[in-house]
Design an enzyme around this catalytic site. Structure first.
Site, PDB file in Angstrom:
ATOM      1  CB  SER A 143      -0.861   0.010   1.261  1.00  0.00           C
ATOM      2  OG  SER A 143      -0.022  -0.105   2.332  1.00  0.00           O
TER       3      SER A 143
ATOM      4  CD1 TRP B 297      -2.413   1.272  -5.190  1.00  0.00           C
ATOM      5  CD2 TRP B 297      -2.255   3.003  -3.866  1.00  0.00           C
ATOM      6  NE1 TRP B 297      -3.467   2.541  -6.358  1.00  0.00           N
ATOM      7  CE2 TRP B 297      -4.043   2.786  -4.857  1.00  0.00           C
ATOM      8  CE3 TRP B 297      -3.555   4.071  -2.884  1.00  0.00           C
ATOM      9  CZ2 TRP B 297      -4.925   4.042  -4.575  1.00  0.00           C
ATOM     10  CZ3 TRP B 297      -4.181   4.745  -2.158  1.00  0.00           C
ATOM     11  CH2 TRP B 297      -4.680   4.707  -3.711  1.00  0.00           C
ATOM     12  CG  HIS B 298      -0.293   6.331  -0.138  1.00  0.00           C
ATOM     13  ND1 HIS B 298      -0.899   4.587  -0.188  1.00  0.00           N
ATOM     14  CD2 HIS B 298      -1.664   6.702   0.478  1.00  0.00           C
ATOM     15  CE1 HIS B 298      -1.571   5.291   0.795  1.00  0.00           C
ATOM     16  NE2 HIS B 298      -2.392   6.024   0.999  1.00  0.00           N
ATOM     17  N   GLY B 299       2.948   5.870  -3.531  1.00  0.00           N
ATOM     18  CA  GLY B 299       3.728   7.038  -5.492  1.00  0.00           C
ATOM     19  C   GLY B 299       5.418   6.279  -5.326  1.00  0.00           C
TER      20      GLY B 299
END
Length: 394
Positions: free
Chosen positions: A326, A329-331
């Site tokens: 996760s 996934w954010h950056g």
């Protein structure tokens, strides 16, 4: 087109709402749904027409894969299971391949150069708006169709589900069973003053969070970071606290505006935030923060890995893996990865140490959670881990 822009509030949104309800009343529900899809395309294509073509192409490929699942299911293929699994892998490879290329290509090149001492040139790649969100929504529908848990939706249903403009750019991550059935609910096709009023209220609250709070806190955070010579324990923590609130009010504000716009259309979107800083434990915090992301990773990653069904050690490993994923996934930066890992460690410690969460004192617990998240979320603000460590030492 930003939700807080004059063009959106005074131009696009009134036109989209008026056209939607007029089409429903004069020409039928399918016409209204087509208007909603075209409005969403205009909203997304306003920023970049090539990105709109990419989005529509992605919808076409995923929809074709889902239709082929039903063809294989009805046919007399001897290798049906293998063909379906291969088709699923093909669809997932396409979705994740697009995400990896546009979001992580330069990240991989940079790290290969650092490790192997090569000098591969980084590419100029623009990141398509909302690709992380609409990719996850399509993956959820693709996997559920493979498992036989999704209906044979029409192309218009599926396209509206993916492109519905309130949630297209910044979430929440909506599952197909939450939104598509609402497109066929006749009671939702006519204008309702009460639903519209609730939508305006939610949109206004979200707009206030974004404009009055998040955008006001942003210059304070920038000023604190730019004046590093004045670092001190109190100053640094105040800036960190301001950043935590800026991030929360910005993201929560956009989510509230999305919910409000959905209610204006009489379409209910899932709540993404539930007062996360009222949480007194890290476990409770993650049941309140970015709820739709947590639900997605739980349903499509954590549970398929075995969840908590294979012993404590495997549960902790699964938890760490999901949070690290996760984070990425954010950056495309190691700071996001370590943000995820640190949150995963906190959840593992919560599982090991907090046997009865209801007995944790509320106010001390809330203060503890806020401080821990202020420290961890600062990873989002720094460009590399070394800068974060310098702030922590100070």
């Amino acid at each position: 087109m930003l939700f807080n822009s004059y063009l959106f509030i005074l131009g696009f949104l009134p036109a989209a709402l008026t056209g939607y309800f007029v089409c429903n009343r004069r020409f039928g529900s399918r016409a209204g749904q087509l208007w909603l899809f075209l409005s969403s395309c205009v909203f997304y294509g306003y920023a970049s027409r090539p990105f709109l073509c990419l989005l529509l192409g992605s919808i076409g490929v995923n929809y074709l894969c889902m239709r082929l699942f039903f063809v294989l299911e009805k046919g007399s293929f001897s290798q049906r299971a293998a063909l379906k699994k291969g088709l699923l892998l093909l669809g997932l490879s396409f979705d994740l391949g697009l995400l990896l290329y546009f979001k992580y290509t330069n990240f991989f090149i940079e790290n290969i150069n650092a490790v192997c001492r090569t000098d591969f040139a980084e590419r100029t790649i623009l990141l398509p708006l909302g690709i992380s969100f609409y990719t996850f929504q399509q993956i959820s529908c693709l996997v559920d169709t493979y498992k036989g848990e999704a209906k044979a939706y029409t192309l218009l249903d599926y396209a509206c589900f993916v492109t519905f403009f309130p949630q297209l750019i910044a979430g929440p991550i909506v599952l197909h069973e939450e939104l598509i059935p609402q497109f066929h609910d006749r009671q939702r096709k006519s204008f309702d003053p009460e639903s519209f009023g609730r939508g305006v209220y939610a949109f206004s609250m979200g707009l206030a969070k974004k404009v009055l709070l998040a955008d006001t806190l942003a210059p304070i955070v920038d000023m604190g970071i730019n004046n590093l010579e004045y670092r001190g324990l109190v100053n640094i923590f105040l800036v960190m606290a301001c950043y935590v609130l800026q991030l929360y009010f910005d993201f929560s504000g956009y989510s509230d505006m999305a919910l409000g716009i959905g209610q204006m259309f009489r379409l209910e979107l899932p709540v993404n935030f539930d007062s996360p800083y009222k949480a007194s434990t890290m476990g409770e915090y993650w049941s309140r923060w970015h709820k739709t992301m947590t639900e997605f990773f739980t349903r499509y990653v954590y549970i398929p890995l075995g969840g908590s069904r294979k012993g404590l050690c495997r549960t902790l490993i699964n938890t760490l893996f999901v949070f690290a994923l996760s984070g990425f996934w954010h950056g495309a930066n190691w700071t996001f990865f370590w943000w995820g890992v640190m949150n995963g460690v906190c959840i593992c410690l919560h599982r090991l140490l907090v046997k009865r969460p209801e007995r944790v004192p509320r106010m001390p617990g809330r203060i503890f959670v806020f401080i821990v998240e202020a420290v961890i979320l600062w990873m989002f603000r720094e460009t590399n881990v070394q800068e974060w460590l310098l702030v922590m030492r100070a």
